[in-house]
Scaffold this active site. Sequence first.
Site, PDB file in Angstrom:
ATOM      1  CG  ASN A   1      -8.875  -3.507   8.922  1.00 39.91           C
ATOM      2  OD1 ASN A   1      -7.794  -3.626   9.482  1.00 39.91           O
ATOM      3  ND2 ASN A   1      -9.301  -2.359   8.444  1.00 39.91           N
TER       4      ASN A   1
ATOM      5  CD  GLU B   1      -3.085   0.736   2.183  1.00 43.29           C
ATOM      6  OE1 GLU B   1      -4.058   0.112   1.717  1.00 43.29           O
ATOM      7  OE2 GLU B   1      -2.990   1.037   3.392  1.00 43.29           O
TER       8      GLU B   1
ATOM      9  CD  GLU C   1     -11.307  -3.056   5.691  1.00 43.87           C
ATOM     10  OE1 GLU C   1     -10.383  -2.855   4.892  1.00 43.87           O
ATOM     11  OE2 GLU C   1     -11.673  -2.231   6.537  1.00 43.87           O
TER      12      GLU C   1
ATOM     13  CD  GLU D   1      -8.256  -5.541   4.386  1.00 45.49           C
ATOM     14  OE1 GLU D   1      -8.352  -4.347   4.715  1.00 45.49           O
ATOM     15  OE2 GLU D   1      -9.177  -6.144   3.811  1.00 45.49           O
ATOM     16  CB  SER D   2      -4.409  -3.581   9.585  1.00 47.79           C
ATOM     17  OG  SER D   2      -5.131  -2.781   8.688  1.00 47.79           O
TER      18      SER D   2
ATOM     19  CE  LYS E   1      -7.489  -0.139   2.922  1.00 49.47           C
ATOM     20  NZ  LYS E   1      -6.167   0.022   3.524  1.00 49.47           N
TER      21      LYS E   1
ATOM     22  CE  LYS F   1      -1.502   3.281   6.185  1.00 47.61           C
ATOM     23  NZ  LYS F   1      -2.317   2.425   7.087  1.00 47.61           N
TER      24      LYS F   1
END
Length: 262
Positions: free
Chosen positions: A188, A55, A167, A218-219, A118, A57
Amino acid sequence: MTILEKIIAFKKKEVAKIKAEIPVKKLVESPNFKKSRFSLKEALTNEYSTGIIAEFKRQSPSKGIINDSASIVEVTEGYLEAKVAAQSILTDTSFFGGTMADLMEARTINQQTPILRKDFVVDGFQIVEAKAIGADAVLLIATCLSAKELKDYGQLASDLGLEVLYEIHTQEDLDKISDLDNKIIGINNRNLKTFEVDLEHSIALANQIPNSAVKVSESGISDPRIITGLKEYGFQGFLIGENFMKTKNPGLACQEFISQIR
């Protein structure tokens, strides 16, 4: 009001303003609208895939500024060199410092892997917009949408030739998604209401998702060994942003990370 509620309230006003200024016809006539798409699902499931969705960001509500000096061009080139499965680009400006121009610029360089837009989708207009700026897939966040919206927006994306990363964060989110077969489901690990990270979320919900679906974590993934562990629970995709972006050279950080999971 939670951070997420603030973001959604702001996003609805922002999208309404853009819709009033830009007709859908103009989006449909954009050059990117006619181009063929790269499949996110295929990129994550092919035999040689790294599974990494890297990603871009710049900032976040929970961390503040993460990286305001790295250029989208340099990072995209670095991610491609690292052989990422796909690229994720935040296009929300007010809370994450991203722009649609970031994605459009990345698309001119990235002609080989899928790009995920996103953002916080609250209107079908944003899905048409995503195709117009060159995205291959869109994010639909179950926490922010009703079951009907998830179904309708998912169908719209499919009609436009885009794929969807659905998600979720809780069982309640998962229950909103009809027919999980063959969908890309992202879990997530970050609670969008508190922004706290808990990797156990991915593992706890994994068994509720059929094997026919593509599972994405994710994350909060900061160690290559976490990837190995998550693969045992059937995960094929791993969305990582902050771990790369917090370094001076995100592309190099990504390459070093991927070299440890092959």
